[in-house]
Design a protein around this motif. Structure first.
Motif, PDB file in Angstrom:
ATOM      1  N   LYS A 207     -22.279 -13.615 -21.247  1.00  0.00           N
ATOM      2  CA  LYS A 207     -23.655 -13.288 -21.637  1.00  0.00           C
ATOM      3  C   LYS A 207     -24.633 -13.425 -20.468  1.00  0.00           C
ATOM      4  O   LYS A 207     -25.735 -12.872 -20.512  1.00  0.00           O
ATOM      5  N   SER A 208     -24.234 -14.153 -19.422  1.00  0.00           N
ATOM      6  CA  SER A 208     -25.097 -14.249 -18.244  1.00  0.00           C
ATOM      7  C   SER A 208     -25.165 -12.939 -17.472  1.00  0.00           C
ATOM      8  O   SER A 208     -26.078 -12.732 -16.665  1.00  0.00           O
ATOM      9  N   VAL A 209     -24.189 -12.036 -17.719  1.00  0.00           N
ATOM     10  CA  VAL A 209     -24.201 -10.739 -17.034  1.00  0.00           C
ATOM     11  C   VAL A 209     -24.282  -9.567 -18.013  1.00  0.00           C
ATOM     12  O   VAL A 209     -24.623  -8.454 -17.623  1.00  0.00           O
ATOM     13  N   ARG A 210     -23.962  -9.798 -19.302  1.00  0.00           N
ATOM     14  CA  ARG A 210     -24.032  -8.732 -20.297  1.00  0.00           C
ATOM     15  C   ARG A 210     -24.572  -9.306 -21.608  1.00  0.00           C
ATOM     16  O   ARG A 210     -24.140 -10.371 -22.042  1.00  0.00           O
ATOM     17  N   ASP A 211     -25.466  -8.593 -22.231  1.00  0.00           N
ATOM     18  CA  ASP A 211     -26.054  -9.037 -23.491  1.00  0.00           C
ATOM     19  C   ASP A 211     -25.123  -8.641 -24.634  1.00  0.00           C
ATOM     20  O   ASP A 211     -25.172  -7.516 -25.137  1.00  0.00           O
ATOM     21  N   LEU A 212     -24.265  -9.593 -25.042  1.00  0.00           N
ATOM     22  CA  LEU A 212     -23.283  -9.320 -26.078  1.00  0.00           C
ATOM     23  C   LEU A 212     -23.483 -10.249 -27.265  1.00  0.00           C
ATOM     24  O   LEU A 212     -23.898 -11.398 -27.103  1.00  0.00           O
ATOM     25  N   PRO A 213     -23.158  -9.772 -28.488  1.00  0.00           N
ATOM     26  CA  PRO A 213     -23.322 -10.596 -29.690  1.00  0.00           C
ATOM     27  C   PRO A 213     -22.173 -11.584 -29.857  1.00  0.00           C
ATOM     28  O   PRO A 213     -21.303 -11.421 -30.717  1.00  0.00           O
TER      29      PRO A 213
END
Length: 497
Positions: A207-213
């Motif tokens: 999540k620090s590199v991609r906004d994932l659920p």
């Protein structure tokens, strides 16, 4: 309870060691492939074959390299880590390779202008450029390592059995001796351990590199990341300092590389010579006899996985409130060691005539589905453009029309990539799906996976390796004949444009 705690700790440590080794291999080999055309031309076809070999195919190599040459305890531990690495490393290598290949040429021009050496380029260009791809691929690799953990902790060839303390071995031993309380406690401890690693480490990292659920708690990761960054930065600064003061002649790296290549080719040649001394025709006949059955099973599972992964991904995208639950469930199920599904569904497998086929399908699905799902989740959902979503909202494009016109074209490149990995994952899962021993009963459902297991039980290390090589060649041939053509024909047609 102490035995369970020791088993969980041992497996977790083994996974961590294998991941660190895989990370270093991926960074070094991936960057070499991206920047050296000779290494690239040699390693791409080699990696195509290696990533297609199921874990049983590496058993003879593990025995020859580690158990035969090291003290027993150290050799068995090293062999287990090596086998887990074979389940982790391949997509990590390709992630680094693709990241560096996609860099602008101007980056390397600037490196030449400032006379950056190989070590400086590695730490200041290659590693930062690969970070996002490594983290995203680690999410998939970590699940793959757990999936084949049990096979790595119990190495059997004929009369020789090398068993390590670990949660996979603990669960299987508990089931086989009829201690079902310990079996279910072990399974619960495994689930808790897997989810803890995702929630505390991998999910916040990704999540620090991609906004994932994905469910995550960032406090532990932030502290852990800070420590790792300091250690890595210190190592990089030290090596760059050494490089600046110890000027090696330009031919030294080439000599070292050539020497390593000659040694690798020597051992590869020795291995090929050993395989050719076997009954190649007999093994080939047995392999071709079992191949159609496994091919049919893998193809059915692949199609089912395609449909199901698309449905799950669409639900994840459409229902944001349920996205975290779906993501967490996927991470957990994807990580369950393949062989454990047999005792988990043991009642079904041993009671009903159709039971073994249900478990077989479950294990194959586990080996196939999540490569597709995570590729769509990590890479595909991020490809859906905001402007397309806004236009869909303005014009009331919903349901099937939205899926067909926006969602599917946007995620299709990631789906195709996931399908390629899913194809190989299903083949690797056949070794756990088609043959298993539960207590005193052996279930042999035929197929290539069952053939590999039979050779392993008989102690035929050479035949195991030869059959695994045949399987890898079939997988690579299909990759080149089918998947490569799909990629070349559909590239650019499905990009959410």
């Amino acid at each position: 309870m102490l035995a369970l705690l020791i088993a969980v700790s041992a497996s977790l440590a083994r996974m961590a060691e294998a991941y660190i080794v895989s990370l270093l291999i991926a960074l070094v080999l991936g960057s070499l492939m991206a920047r050296n055309k000779v290494v690239e031309s040699i390693m791409l076809p080699v990696l195509d074959i290696l990533q297609s070999i199921p874990i049983l195919g590496f058993f003879p190599a593990a025995l020859a390299m580690f158990i035969a040459n090291l003290p027993r305890a150290l050799g068995v531990e090293a062999a287990a880590v090596f086998l887990i690495v074979t389940s982790l490393v391949w997509n990590m290598i390709f992630g680094v390779y693709a990241s560096i290949k996609s860099l602008e040429p101007s980056v390397f021009d600037m490196a030449r202008v400032y006379s950056l050496g190989a070590v400086s380029r590695f730490f200041y260009i290659y590693v930062p450029a690969s970070r996002a791809a490594l983290l995203a691929n680690s999410l998939i690799s970590w699940a793959g390592g757990w999936f084949f953990l049990t096979a790595a902790e119990v190495i059997t060839l004929g009369e020789e059995e090398y068993k390590l303390t670990g949660i996979g071995a603990f669960i299987m031993e508990s089931y086989n001796r009829g201690d079902y309380a310990s079996f279910y406690i072990g399974v619960a401890a495994l689930f808790a351990t897997i989810m803890a690693t995702y929630v505390l480490l991998w999910n916040p990292a990704v999540k620090s590199v991609r906004d994932l659920p994905l469910p995550s708690v960032s406090a532990f990761y932030e502290k852990f990341s800070e420590v790792v960054s300091r250690v890595w930065s210190g190592l990089g600064e030290a090596l760059v300092w050494v490089e600046a003061r110890v000027k090696l002649p330009g031919f030294v790296p080439r000599v070292v590389g050539a020497t390593l290549l000659v040694v690798a080719l020597f051992y590869l040649g020795s291995g090929v010579a050993g395989l050719l001394s076997l009954d190649v025709v007999g093994v080939a006949k047995s392999f071709l006899h079992e191949l159609p059955l496994s091919l049919a099973r893998v193809s059915i599972v692949l199609v089912f996985s395609l449909v199901l992964s698309l449905l799950i991904a669409y639900l994840t995208y459409s229902f944001r409130r349920a996205a975290m639950l779906i993501g967490a469930s996927g991470e957990l199920l994807a990580s369950v060691p393949a062989i454990i599904w047999w005792p988990l569904l043991g009642y079904v497998a041993l009671t009903f005539s159709w039971g073994p086929l249900v478990v077989l399908f479950t294990v194959l699905l586990q080996g196939s589905l999540w490569y597709l799902y995570f590729n769509i989740l990590v890479f595909g959902l991020g490809s859906i453009r905001k402007e397309h979503e806004e236009l869909a909202a303005v014009y009331g494009v919903k349901g099937w029309h939205f899926f067909r016109s926006i969602f599917f074209p946007s995620v299709f490149p990631s789906l195709l990539t996931g399908a390629l990995s899913s194809w190989g994952g299903a083949w690797n899962a056949t070794i756990a799906a088609e043959y298993v021993t539960l207590g005193q009963r052996t279930i042999d459902l035929g197929g290539v996976g069952a053939l590999l297991n039979r050779y392993t039980v008989e102690g035929e290390a050479g035949k195991t390796a030869l059959a695994a090589l045949f399987l890898s060649l079939v997988i690579v041939a299909v990759d080149k004949a089918v998947w490569a053509r799909l990629f070349s024909r559909l590239s650019g047609k499905f990009a959410g444009e």
